[in-house]
Motif scaffolding. Sequence first.
Motif, PDB file in Angstrom:
ATOM      1  N   GLY A  87      43.148  67.176  18.491  1.00 28.20           N
ATOM      2  CA  GLY A  87      43.587  67.531  17.152  1.00 28.20           C
ATOM      3  C   GLY A  87      42.505  67.332  16.127  1.00 28.20           C
ATOM      4  O   GLY A  87      41.305  67.356  16.442  1.00 28.20           O
ATOM      5  N   SER A  88      42.921  67.113  14.890  1.00 34.10           N
ATOM      6  CA  SER A  88      41.977  66.909  13.796  1.00 34.10           C
ATOM      7  C   SER A  88      42.453  65.773  12.908  1.00 34.10           C
ATOM      8  O   SER A  88      43.648  65.497  12.805  1.00 34.10           O
ATOM      9  N   ALA A  89      41.492  65.129  12.269  1.00 34.98           N
ATOM     10  CA  ALA A  89      41.773  63.964  11.431  1.00 34.98           C
ATOM     11  C   ALA A  89      42.412  64.375  10.107  1.00 34.98           C
ATOM     12  O   ALA A  89      42.259  65.499   9.636  1.00 34.98           O
ATOM     13  N   ARG A 117      51.634  69.305  13.193  1.00 33.84           N
ATOM     14  CA  ARG A 117      50.605  69.624  12.210  1.00 33.84           C
ATOM     15  C   ARG A 117      51.165  69.474  10.800  1.00 33.84           C
ATOM     16  O   ARG A 117      52.309  69.866  10.532  1.00 33.84           O
ATOM     17  N   GLY A 118      50.336  68.924   9.918  1.00 37.17           N
ATOM     18  CA  GLY A 118      50.715  68.866   8.516  1.00 37.17           C
ATOM     19  C   GLY A 118      50.673  70.245   7.888  1.00 37.17           C
ATOM     20  O   GLY A 118      50.064  71.171   8.424  1.00 37.17           O
ATOM     21  N   ASN A 119      51.328  70.384   6.723  1.00 36.55           N
ATOM     22  CA  ASN A 119      51.395  71.691   6.067  1.00 36.55           C
ATOM     23  C   ASN A 119      50.355  71.883   4.972  1.00 36.55           C
ATOM     24  O   ASN A 119      50.355  72.904   4.285  1.00 36.55           O
ATOM     25  N   ASP A 120      49.461  70.897   4.785  1.00 40.20           N
ATOM     26  CA  ASP A 120      48.389  71.026   3.810  1.00 40.20           C
ATOM     27  C   ASP A 120      47.083  71.275   4.568  1.00 40.20           C
ATOM     28  O   ASP A 120      46.502  70.357   5.147  1.00 40.20           O
ATOM     29  N   ASP A 121      46.633  72.528   4.580  1.00 46.42           N
ATOM     30  CA  ASP A 121      45.468  72.894   5.380  1.00 46.42           C
ATOM     31  C   ASP A 121      44.237  72.067   5.039  1.00 46.42           C
ATOM     32  O   ASP A 121      43.478  71.656   5.929  1.00 46.42           O
ATOM     33  N   ALA A 122      44.012  71.814   3.758  1.00 51.12           N
ATOM     34  CA  ALA A 122      42.823  71.055   3.353  1.00 51.12           C
ATOM     35  C   ALA A 122      42.880  69.625   3.869  1.00 51.12           C
ATOM     36  O   ALA A 122      41.877  69.078   4.346  1.00 51.12           O
ATOM     37  N   MET A 123      44.051  69.006   3.797  1.00 51.48           N
ATOM     38  CA  MET A 123      44.190  67.626   4.247  1.00 51.48           C
ATOM     39  C   MET A 123      44.151  67.503   5.766  1.00 51.48           C
ATOM     40  O   MET A 123      43.899  66.420   6.294  1.00 51.48           O
ATOM     41  N   CYS A 124      44.393  68.593   6.476  1.00 54.45           N
ATOM     42  CA  CYS A 124      44.425  68.569   7.944  1.00 54.45           C
ATOM     43  C   CYS A 124      43.102  68.992   8.573  1.00 54.45           C
ATOM     44  O   CYS A 124      42.994  69.088   9.793  1.00 54.45           O
ATOM     45  N   ALA A 125      42.097  69.236   7.753  1.00 50.73           N
ATOM     46  CA  ALA A 125      40.850  69.829   8.237  1.00 50.73           C
ATOM     47  C   ALA A 125      39.753  68.794   8.481  1.00 50.73           C
ATOM     48  O   ALA A 125      38.570  69.084   8.312  1.00 50.73           O
ATOM     49  N   GLY A 126      40.130  67.601   8.922  1.00 54.03           N
ATOM     50  CA  GLY A 126      39.141  66.571   9.227  1.00 54.03           C
ATOM     51  C   GLY A 126      38.456  66.819  10.555  1.00 54.03           C
ATOM     52  O   GLY A 126      38.689  67.841  11.226  1.00 54.03           O
ATOM     53  N   GLU A 127      37.614  65.871  10.964  1.00 55.09           N
ATOM     54  CA  GLU A 127      36.857  66.030  12.208  1.00 55.09           C
ATOM     55  C   GLU A 127      37.790  66.123  13.406  1.00 55.09           C
ATOM     56  O   GLU A 127      38.881  65.559  13.417  1.00 55.09           O
ATOM     57  N   SER A 128      37.338  66.856  14.406  1.00 50.90           N
ATOM     58  CA  SER A 128      38.136  67.034  15.617  1.00 50.90           C
ATOM     59  C   SER A 128      38.034  65.822  16.534  1.00 50.90           C
ATOM     60  O   SER A 128      37.034  65.102  16.511  1.00 50.90           O
ATOM     61  N   PHE A 129      39.079  65.592  17.338  1.00 51.40           N
ATOM     62  CA  PHE A 129      39.052  64.543  18.352  1.00 51.40           C
ATOM     63  C   PHE A 129      39.694  65.087  19.620  1.00 51.40           C
ATOM     64  O   PHE A 129      40.495  66.020  19.583  1.00 51.40           O
ATOM     65  N   GLU A 130      39.323  64.504  20.756  1.00 53.19           N
ATOM     66  CA  GLU A 130      39.933  64.869  22.032  1.00 53.19           C
ATOM     67  C   GLU A 130      39.759  63.718  23.009  1.00 53.19           C
ATOM     68  O   GLU A 130      38.654  63.221  23.198  1.00 53.19           O
ATOM     69  N   PHE A 131      40.867  63.303  23.606  1.00 50.49           N
ATOM     70  CA  PHE A 131      40.880  62.244  24.605  1.00 50.49           C
ATOM     71  C   PHE A 131      41.747  62.701  25.766  1.00 50.49           C
ATOM     72  O   PHE A 131      42.707  63.440  25.563  1.00 50.49           O
ATOM     73  N   SER A 132      41.414  62.282  26.967  1.00 56.80           N
ATOM     74  CA  SER A 132      42.182  62.741  28.115  1.00 56.80           C
ATOM     75  C   SER A 132      42.348  61.635  29.146  1.00 56.80           C
ATOM     76  O   SER A 132      41.618  60.639  29.138  1.00 56.80           O
ATOM     77  N   CYS A 133      43.314  61.843  30.035  1.00 60.10           N
ATOM     78  CA  CYS A 133      43.529  60.981  31.193  1.00 60.10           C
ATOM     79  C   CYS A 133      42.983  61.742  32.401  1.00 60.10           C
ATOM     80  O   CYS A 133      43.580  62.731  32.836  1.00 60.10           O
ATOM     81  N   GLN A 134      41.852  61.302  32.910  1.00 62.97           N
ATOM     82  CA  GLN A 134      41.169  62.048  33.966  1.00 62.97           C
ATOM     83  C   GLN A 134      42.030  62.184  35.215  1.00 62.97           C
ATOM     84  O   GLN A 134      42.045  63.235  35.859  1.00 62.97           O
ATOM     85  N   GLN A 135      42.773  61.133  35.582  1.00 70.09           N
ATOM     86  CA  GLN A 135      43.626  61.218  36.770  1.00 70.09           C
ATOM     87  C   GLN A 135      44.682  62.305  36.612  1.00 70.09           C
ATOM     88  O   GLN A 135      44.983  63.030  37.565  1.00 70.09           O
ATOM     89  N   ALA A 136      45.237  62.442  35.407  1.00 67.69           N
ATOM     90  CA  ALA A 136      46.224  63.496  35.166  1.00 67.69           C
ATOM     91  C   ALA A 136      45.575  64.869  35.280  1.00 67.69           C
ATOM     92  O   ALA A 136      46.150  65.796  35.872  1.00 67.69           O
ATOM     93  N   GLY A 189      42.130  55.188  10.682  1.00 66.94           N
ATOM     94  CA  GLY A 189      41.509  56.004   9.651  1.00 66.94           C
ATOM     95  C   GLY A 189      41.963  57.446   9.625  1.00 66.94           C
ATOM     96  O   GLY A 189      41.193  58.341   9.282  1.00 66.94           O
ATOM     97  N   GLY A 190      43.206  57.703   9.995  1.00 64.88           N
ATOM     98  CA  GLY A 190      43.729  59.056   9.941  1.00 64.88           C
ATOM     99  C   GLY A 190      43.372  59.931  11.119  1.00 64.88           C
ATOM    100  O   GLY A 190      43.427  61.160  11.025  1.00 64.88           O
ATOM    101  N   ALA A 191      43.008  59.312  12.262  1.00 71.10           N
ATOM    102  CA  ALA A 191      42.654  60.088  13.448  1.00 71.10           C
ATOM    103  C   ALA A 191      42.985  59.299  14.702  1.00 71.10           C
ATOM    104  O   ALA A 191      43.145  58.077  14.663  1.00 71.10           O
ATOM    105  N   VAL A 192      43.095  60.002  15.827  1.00 66.45           N
ATOM    106  CA  VAL A 192      43.247  59.345  17.119  1.00 66.45           C
ATOM    107  C   VAL A 192      41.884  58.790  17.522  1.00 66.45           C
ATOM    108  O   VAL A 192      40.880  59.505  17.490  1.00 66.45           O
ATOM    109  N   ARG A 193      41.856  57.508  17.916  1.00 71.23           N
ATOM    110  CA  ARG A 193      40.601  56.860  18.300  1.00 71.23           C
ATOM    111  C   ARG A 193      40.558  56.500  19.772  1.00 71.23           C
ATOM    112  O   ARG A 193      39.545  56.018  20.264  1.00 71.23           O
TER     113      ARG A 193
END
Length: 198
Positions: A110-112, A138-157, A173-177
Amino acid sequence: IGVRLVGSEMCIRDRLNKGGGDALNRSGDDAQSSKESVAASVPQRVTRILGAAGAVVHGICFEYDDGSREGVVLDHPTGIVTLFDEASLVRRGGTWHELYKDETIARVSGSASQAPGIKFLAGRIVLTLTSGREISFRGNDDAMCAGESFEFSCQQALDGVSGAGVRAIAFEGGAVRGVTCFNTENEHQGETDEQMST
């Protein structure tokens, strides 16, 4: 802990017991000691996922196969919704999504959030299941939802290991870490695998 706000050291667990719903609010050292004390009995399989969003995503809740729920749904401006208070979850825009019996969460992306002040959880969160289905909030405010992208995964899955998947998400800080992974068919069910980088 199912969903943690790492930045504010806040986590919420609502667990059903014989007497009904019981909300446990933990913070700081209490949260860590609680996590360690229940590690061996932590529910593993996510059966339902709730997300809530306004301008940005302000709530995520996982419901597990034992009926317990873990997550956080923020209430404006600084409150927290009890995870078994269905009316309040609906009031905050919460929507439940069922997982099929053989589905687990393979990837979180997603995005921060760029919301001023309190960042909430994220701007957009996409949960990719092992079936290929996606559950998106997803939030409905495009500007507020346009932060840096993140991606995390479970390799076994991703590798097709039966029962493996994401069991917890860490926010800061408003993002998945990061995410915590599990394998329901592993004999060491209490152990988790923290994956804190993409």
